[in-house]
Design a protein around this motif. Structure first.
Motif, short mmCIF file in Angstrom:
data_model
loop_
_atom_site.label_atom_id
_atom_site.label_comp_id
_atom_site.label_asym_id
_atom_site.label_seq_id
_atom_site.Cartn_x
_atom_site.Cartn_y
_atom_site.Cartn_z
N TYR A 111 0.83 -1.21 0.00
CA TYR A 111 0.00 0.00 0.00
C TYR A 111 0.86 1.25 0.00
CZ TYR A 111 -4.55 -2.12 0.29
OH TYR A 111 -5.70 -2.80 -0.04
N ALA A 112 0.39 2.26 -0.74
CA ALA A 112 1.11 3.54 -0.84
C ALA A 112 0.37 4.61 -0.03
CB ALA A 112 1.20 3.96 -2.30
N PHE A 113 1.15 5.44 0.64
CA PHE A 113 0.60 6.54 1.44
C PHE A 113 1.27 7.84 0.98
CE2 PHE A 113 0.36 2.66 3.81
CZ PHE A 113 -0.90 2.68 4.40
N HIS A 114 0.45 8.82 0.60
CA HIS A 114 1.01 10.09 0.13
C HIS A 114 1.39 10.97 1.32
CE1 HIS A 114 -0.09 9.37 -4.07
NE2 HIS A 114 -1.11 8.71 -3.55
N ASP A 115 0.76 10.70 2.45
CA ASP A 115 0.96 11.53 3.64
C ASP A 115 1.46 10.65 4.79
OD1 ASP A 115 0.45 12.99 6.03
OD2 ASP A 115 -1.05 14.20 4.99
N PHE A 116 2.53 11.08 5.44
CA PHE A 116 3.11 10.31 6.54
C PHE A 116 2.10 10.13 7.69
CE2 PHE A 116 6.07 9.64 10.18
CZ PHE A 116 6.72 8.53 9.68
#
Length: 200
Positions: A111-116
């Protein structure tokens, strides 16, 4: 269906399970010679030509990677084009693609997360269900969390996927690509490490 160019002769296509279901195709059908799969492939190649100008004539090597929750990644590599002076059989020309298909199955949840902050929220919720593992990468201005559910019970795996889907996006990028082009931030037990160092 998402298509991206990897090089002059190579493209990557990401198919969600919804893409397959809409066309009445099961995951297992992808390595069977059936008309529906040929239709899907023709559609993919038309879209690749429209969006990227990728001309799929000639021999093609097709690699299909099955991902557990996200769908399938299809990598198409164009071979050497036949010499223009070679005679082409009319019947052969009707056979649009010569395909050499290889299949690999990956069970890694990615899964990718744009925001930490979203990554942290997902990690804390996942940790509450007893999940502590994972590897964290930095890749193309995103955080990529990968978890191998090998010894995980199916119910726990489905719960984890539901949590990660709420905060991030399923991604088709493979571990091999991340190791080569990304930066490994946390090698193992990423969820536990994130929860220990960053509190809610």
């Amino acid at each position: 269906m998402k298509i991206e160019r990897l090089s002059v002769d190579k493209i990557r296509i990401f198919l969600t399970f919804d893409d397959l279901t809409e066309r009445g195709i099961q995951k297992e059908d992808m390595w069977r010679e059936i008309p529906k799969v040929h239709e899907l492939f023709s559609e993919m190649m038309e879209q690749a030509y429209t969006e990227l100008g990728f001309d799929a004539t000639g021999p093609l090597a097709v690699e299909v990677f099955a991902l557990p929750a996200q769908g399938m990644v299809v990598i198409v590599t164009r071979g050497k084009v036949q010499n223009a002076s070679d005679p082409i059989d009319e019947e052969e020309a009707e056979e649009v693609y010569e395909m050499e298909v290889t299949l690999e199955q990956s069970d890694v949840i990615s899964y990718a997360f744009h925001d930490f902050e979203h990554l942290l929220k997902a990690s804390h919720v996942a940790s509450g269900t007893g999940v502590t593992e994972g590897a964290l990468y930095s890749y193309k201005n995103k955080w990529i969390l990968q978890i191998d559910p090998e010894d995980m019970e199916e119910a726990k795996e489905q719960a984890l996927i539901a949590i990660l889907s709420e905060y991030g996006d399923a991604t088709s990028v493979t571990t091999a690509v991340l190791d080569e082009y990304g930066k490994r931030v946390i090698a193992e037990n990423a969820i536990r490490t994130l929860c220990e160092h960053f509190h809610k």
